[in-house]
Scaffold this motif. Structure first.
Motif, PDB file in Angstrom:
ATOM      1  N   ARG A  92       0.804  -1.227   0.000  1.00 58.67           N
ATOM      2  CA  ARG A  92       0.000   0.000   0.000  1.00 58.67           C
ATOM      3  C   ARG A  92       0.837   1.278   0.000  1.00 58.67           C
ATOM      4  NH1 ARG A  92      -5.485  -0.410   1.791  1.00 58.67           N
ATOM      5  NH2 ARG A  92      -6.073  -2.439   2.596  1.00 58.67           N
ATOM      6  N   GLY A  93       2.145   1.167  -0.133  1.00 58.67           N
ATOM      7  CA  GLY A  93       3.021   2.315   0.066  1.00 58.67           C
ATOM      8  C   GLY A  93       2.654   3.547  -0.749  1.00 58.67           C
ATOM      9  N   GLN A  94       2.262   3.370  -2.006  1.00 54.84           N
ATOM     10  CA  GLN A  94       1.935   4.494  -2.890  1.00 54.84           C
ATOM     11  C   GLN A  94       0.444   4.586  -3.181  1.00 54.84           C
ATOM     12  OE1 GLN A  94       4.059   6.941  -4.043  1.00 54.84           O
ATOM     13  NE2 GLN A  94       5.362   6.004  -2.475  1.00 54.84           N
ATOM     14  N   SER A  95      -0.364   3.995  -2.300  1.00 56.08           N
ATOM     15  CA  SER A  95      -1.804   3.996  -2.534  1.00 56.08           C
ATOM     16  C   SER A  95      -2.393   5.399  -2.428  1.00 56.08           C
ATOM     17  CB  SER A  95      -2.492   3.080  -1.513  1.00 56.08           C
ATOM     18  OG  SER A  95      -3.889   3.213  -1.591  1.00 56.08           O
ATOM     19  N   ALA A  96      -3.104   5.816  -3.464  1.00 50.72           N
ATOM     20  CA  ALA A  96      -3.748   7.129  -3.459  1.00 50.72           C
ATOM     21  C   ALA A  96      -4.829   7.218  -2.393  1.00 50.72           C
ATOM     22  CB  ALA A  96      -4.347   7.410  -4.838  1.00 50.72           C
ATOM     23  N   ALA A  97      -5.423   6.071  -2.030  1.00 47.94           N
ATOM     24  CA  ALA A  97      -6.508   6.079  -1.043  1.00 47.94           C
ATOM     25  C   ALA A  97      -6.044   6.579   0.325  1.00 47.94           C
ATOM     26  CB  ALA A  97      -7.102   4.686  -0.916  1.00 47.94           C
ATOM     27  N   LYS A  98      -4.753   6.525   0.584  1.00 47.69           N
ATOM     28  CA  LYS A  98      -4.223   7.007   1.863  1.00 47.69           C
ATOM     29  C   LYS A  98      -4.331   8.532   1.972  1.00 47.69           C
ATOM     30  CE  LYS A  98      -0.400   4.992   3.304  1.00 47.69           C
ATOM     31  NZ  LYS A  98       0.976   4.422   3.274  1.00 47.69           N
ATOM     32  N   LEU A  99      -4.634   9.193   0.857  1.00 50.73           N
ATOM     33  CA  LEU A  99      -4.794  10.654   0.842  1.00 50.73           C
ATOM     34  C   LEU A  99      -6.272  11.055   0.792  1.00 50.73           C
ATOM     35  CD1 LEU A  99      -1.965  11.553  -1.722  1.00 50.73           C
ATOM     36  CD2 LEU A  99      -1.822  11.408   0.776  1.00 50.73           C
ATOM     37  N   MET A 100      -7.136  10.127   1.119  1.00 50.95           N
ATOM     38  CA  MET A 100      -8.574  10.355   0.956  1.00 50.95           C
ATOM     39  C   MET A 100      -9.098  11.511   1.801  1.00 50.95           C
ATOM     40  SD  MET A 100     -11.398   7.342   0.803  1.00 50.95           S
ATOM     41  CE  MET A 100     -10.725   6.573   2.268  1.00 50.95           C
ATOM     42  N   ALA A 101      -8.466  11.782   2.945  1.00 54.83           N
ATOM     43  CA  ALA A 101      -8.946  12.864   3.816  1.00 54.83           C
ATOM     44  C   ALA A 101      -8.077  14.106   3.732  1.00 54.83           C
ATOM     45  CB  ALA A 101      -9.023  12.370   5.260  1.00 54.83           C
ATOM     46  N   ASP A 102      -7.213  14.183   2.710  1.00 57.43           N
ATOM     47  CA  ASP A 102      -6.349  15.356   2.557  1.00 57.43           C
ATOM     48  C   ASP A 102      -7.096  16.561   1.997  1.00 57.43           C
ATOM     49  OD1 ASP A 102      -4.341  13.784   3.483  1.00 57.43           O
ATOM     50  OD2 ASP A 102      -2.979  14.092   1.798  1.00 57.43           O
ATOM     51  N   ASP A 103      -8.165  16.325   1.277  1.00 62.04           N
ATOM     52  CA  ASP A 103      -8.941  17.387   0.649  1.00 62.04           C
ATOM     53  C   ASP A 103     -10.365  17.324   1.199  1.00 62.04           C
ATOM     54  OD1 ASP A 103     -10.417  19.072  -0.994  1.00 62.04           O
ATOM     55  OD2 ASP A 103      -9.377  18.486  -2.832  1.00 62.04           O
ATOM     56  N   LEU A 104     -10.618  18.081   2.261  1.00 63.25           N
ATOM     57  CA  LEU A 104     -11.919  17.993   2.920  1.00 63.25           C
ATOM     58  C   LEU A 104     -13.038  18.598   2.083  1.00 63.25           C
ATOM     59  CD1 LEU A 104     -11.081  18.664   6.674  1.00 63.25           C
ATOM     60  CD2 LEU A 104     -11.553  16.498   5.525  1.00 63.25           C
ATOM     61  N   GLY A 105     -12.695  19.546   1.215  1.00 62.84           N
ATOM     62  CA  GLY A 105     -13.705  20.087   0.315  1.00 62.84           C
ATOM     63  C   GLY A 105     -14.239  19.006  -0.603  1.00 62.84           C
ATOM     64  N   TRP A 106     -13.328  18.228  -1.166  1.00 63.76           N
ATOM     65  CA  TRP A 106     -13.740  17.098  -2.020  1.00 63.76           C
ATOM     66  C   TRP A 106     -14.510  16.074  -1.208  1.00 63.76           C
ATOM     67  CZ3 TRP A 106     -11.892  12.058  -1.226  1.00 63.76           C
ATOM     68  CH2 TRP A 106     -12.333  11.112  -2.162  1.00 63.76           C
ATOM     69  N   LEU A 107     -14.014  15.725  -0.026  1.00 69.64           N
ATOM     70  CA  LEU A 107     -14.647  14.698   0.785  1.00 69.64           C
ATOM     71  C   LEU A 107     -16.062  15.111   1.214  1.00 69.64           C
ATOM     72  CD1 LEU A 107     -14.339  11.950   2.115  1.00 69.64           C
ATOM     73  CD2 LEU A 107     -13.257  13.078   4.076  1.00 69.64           C
ATOM     74  N   ASP A 108     -16.201  16.327   1.698  1.00 69.86           N
ATOM     75  CA  ASP A 108     -17.545  16.812   2.059  1.00 69.86           C
ATOM     76  C   ASP A 108     -18.463  16.809   0.843  1.00 69.86           C
ATOM     77  OD1 ASP A 108     -17.228  17.254   4.815  1.00 69.86           O
ATOM     78  OD2 ASP A 108     -16.371  19.241   4.495  1.00 69.86           O
ATOM     79  N   GLY A 109     -17.897  17.134  -0.315  1.00 70.45           N
ATOM     80  CA  GLY A 109     -18.698  17.197  -1.540  1.00 70.45           C
ATOM     81  C   GLY A 109     -19.261  15.854  -1.952  1.00 70.45           C
ATOM     82  N   ILE A 110     -18.445  14.784  -1.841  1.00 72.68           N
ATOM     83  CA  ILE A 110     -18.951  13.482  -2.290  1.00 72.68           C
ATOM     84  C   ILE A 110     -19.898  12.856  -1.259  1.00 72.68           C
ATOM     85  CG2 ILE A 110     -16.912  13.055  -3.704  1.00 72.68           C
ATOM     86  CD1 ILE A 110     -16.106  10.908  -1.588  1.00 72.68           C
ATOM     87  N   LEU A 111     -19.840  13.331  -0.005  1.00 75.95           N
ATOM     88  CA  LEU A 111     -20.742  12.819   1.026  1.00 75.95           C
ATOM     89  C   LEU A 111     -22.053  13.606   1.084  1.00 75.95           C
ATOM     90  CD1 LEU A 111     -18.227  12.208   3.966  1.00 75.95           C
ATOM     91  CD2 LEU A 111     -19.062  10.553   2.289  1.00 75.95           C
ATOM     92  N   LYS A 112     -22.069  14.775   0.495  1.00 80.56           N
ATOM     93  CA  LYS A 112     -23.237  15.647   0.582  1.00 80.56           C
ATOM     94  C   LYS A 112     -24.455  15.011  -0.090  1.00 80.56           C
ATOM     95  CE  LYS A 112     -24.759  20.363  -0.516  1.00 80.56           C
ATOM     96  NZ  LYS A 112     -24.367  21.652  -1.157  1.00 80.56           N
ATOM     97  N   GLY A 113     -25.570  15.027   0.611  1.00 78.82           N
ATOM     98  CA  GLY A 113     -26.822  14.557   0.032  1.00 78.82           C
ATOM     99  C   GLY A 113     -26.985  13.055  -0.040  1.00 78.82           C
ATOM    100  N   ARG A 114     -26.057  12.293   0.533  1.00 79.23           N
ATOM    101  CA  ARG A 114     -26.155  10.827   0.473  1.00 79.23           C
ATOM    102  C   ARG A 114     -27.178  10.324   1.488  1.00 79.23           C
ATOM    103  NH1 ARG A 114     -23.902   9.439  -4.324  1.00 79.23           N
ATOM    104  NH2 ARG A 114     -22.331  11.047  -4.712  1.00 79.23           N
ATOM    105  N   GLU A 115     -27.949   9.347   1.101  1.00 74.03           N
ATOM    106  CA  GLU A 115     -28.921   8.766   2.023  1.00 74.03           C
ATOM    107  C   GLU A 115     -28.263   7.754   2.951  1.00 74.03           C
ATOM    108  OE1 GLU A 115     -32.468   7.359   0.180  1.00 74.03           O
ATOM    109  OE2 GLU A 115     -32.578   9.052  -1.212  1.00 74.03           O
ATOM    110  N   MET A 116     -27.249   7.051   2.455  1.00 71.48           N
ATOM    111  CA  MET A 116     -26.582   6.024   3.251  1.00 71.48           C
ATOM    112  C   MET A 116     -25.107   6.008   2.891  1.00 71.48           C
ATOM    113  SD  MET A 116     -27.800   2.064   3.714  1.00 71.48           S
ATOM    114  CE  MET A 116     -29.281   2.503   4.643  1.00 71.48           C
TER     115      MET A 116
END
Length: 291
Positions: A92-116
């Motif tokens: 997993r050393g170069q896994s992009a998923a390890k940066l999933m919480a580096d951009d909170l604007g993006w993260l909040d955006g993809i969670l916005k309006g989700r039912e589950m």
């Protein structure tokens, strides 16, 4: 992630899988076609990342919630099986998923309006400690706006810095969730629980509205704040071939049932039946059970 699974004669088959994606894959097949199942993660800009996106999209899962990051790639894991039980080796050393919480604007955006929203202990384990807090903060914001948040504790001790970090991380993750899906053998080892009821009590006290304690081939202990406690018998399984995605498919069955308005006991029983079918076939994703 890229999955390498045993194909016999010392050969391995390449596929794409991973706990939360497995849940999305099964949910896509259980829910009405007009409903949207999206997968939120980060991948690189290399060839294997593009192949992964094509695969996810081809399976009917929305990829508009996936962010691409230059100079990163995707993680890889290899499954070893002995008597149907799995063990994992990770890269997993170069896994992009390890940066999933580096951009909170993006993260909040993809969670916005989700039912589950569904996440797991592995989601938290791959993030640095500060980013775990940021990730859980984003989930809490989505939950406060009406999303139902589900958390599969899914322990992978080698991914955490220490047992203490794992206990703290899982506790924090559970406090962001409406639904917690632990496995009793893992809770017994990590927290010293003497019974499924102790597991339920701890997560209930942390704020969960539903806790489903899995016990492999034994009964499921399901507690829901309004419906109370129920035990749901395990399905009879002729032969356990591969336990990969047993919990992931269970989560999909439970969440898909709840999303369609089924009672918790009915949704959980259907989830148990699905998981029983999955472990009687090889691999994480088993299209044949939907044929």
């Amino acid at each position: 992630m890229v999955e390498l699974s045993q194909a016999g004669d010392g050969l391995y088959k390449r596929g794409f899988a991973g706990d939360t994606f497995n849940t999305a894959w099964y949910a896509r097949r259980l829910l009405p076609e007009e409903w949207t199942v999206s997968y939120g993660t980060c991948v690189g800009e290399d060839a294997v990342s593009s192949e992964m996106l094509d695969f996810i999209s081809g399976e009917g899962v929305d990829v508009s919630t996936i962010r691409r990051i230059p100079d990163r790639t995707v993680g890889l894991y290899m499954i070893s099986l002995e008597n149907g039980e799995r063990s994992f080796s990770y890269w997993r050393g170069q896994s992009a998923a390890k940066l999933m919480a580096d951009d909170l604007g993006w993260l909040d955006g993809i969670l916005k309006g989700r039912e589950m929203i569904h996440f797991s202990g592995i989601t938290l384990a791959i993030l640095p400690p500060k980013q775990r807090e940021a990730f859980c903060g984003a989930l809490s914001r989505a939950r406060s706006k009406g999303a139902i948040v589900s958390f599969d504790t899914n322990l992978r001790p080698r991914l955490w810095e220490s047992p203490e970090a794992m206990r703290a991380g899982l506790t924090m993750g559970a406090r962001t969730a409406d639904i917690v899906l632990p496995s009793f053998d893992e809770e017994e080892e990590l927290f010293g629980d003497a019974s499924p009821m102790e597991t339920i009590e701890r997560y209930r006290n942390g704020g969960a509205d539903m806790v489903a304690v899995k016990q492999g081939g034994a009964a499921l202990h399901l507690w829901q704040r309004e419906a109370g406690l129920h035990e749901i018998a395990a399905e009879t399984v002729t032969e356990v071939v591969d336990t990969t995605a047993a919990g992931d498919s269970f989560a999909a069955g439970l969440l898909a049932g709840l999303a369609q308005g089924k009672a918790p006991q009915e949704a959980a029983a259907e989830a148990m039946r699905l998981a029983a079918k999955v472990i009687q076939a090889r691999g994480a994703l088993v299209p044949s059970i939907f044929a």
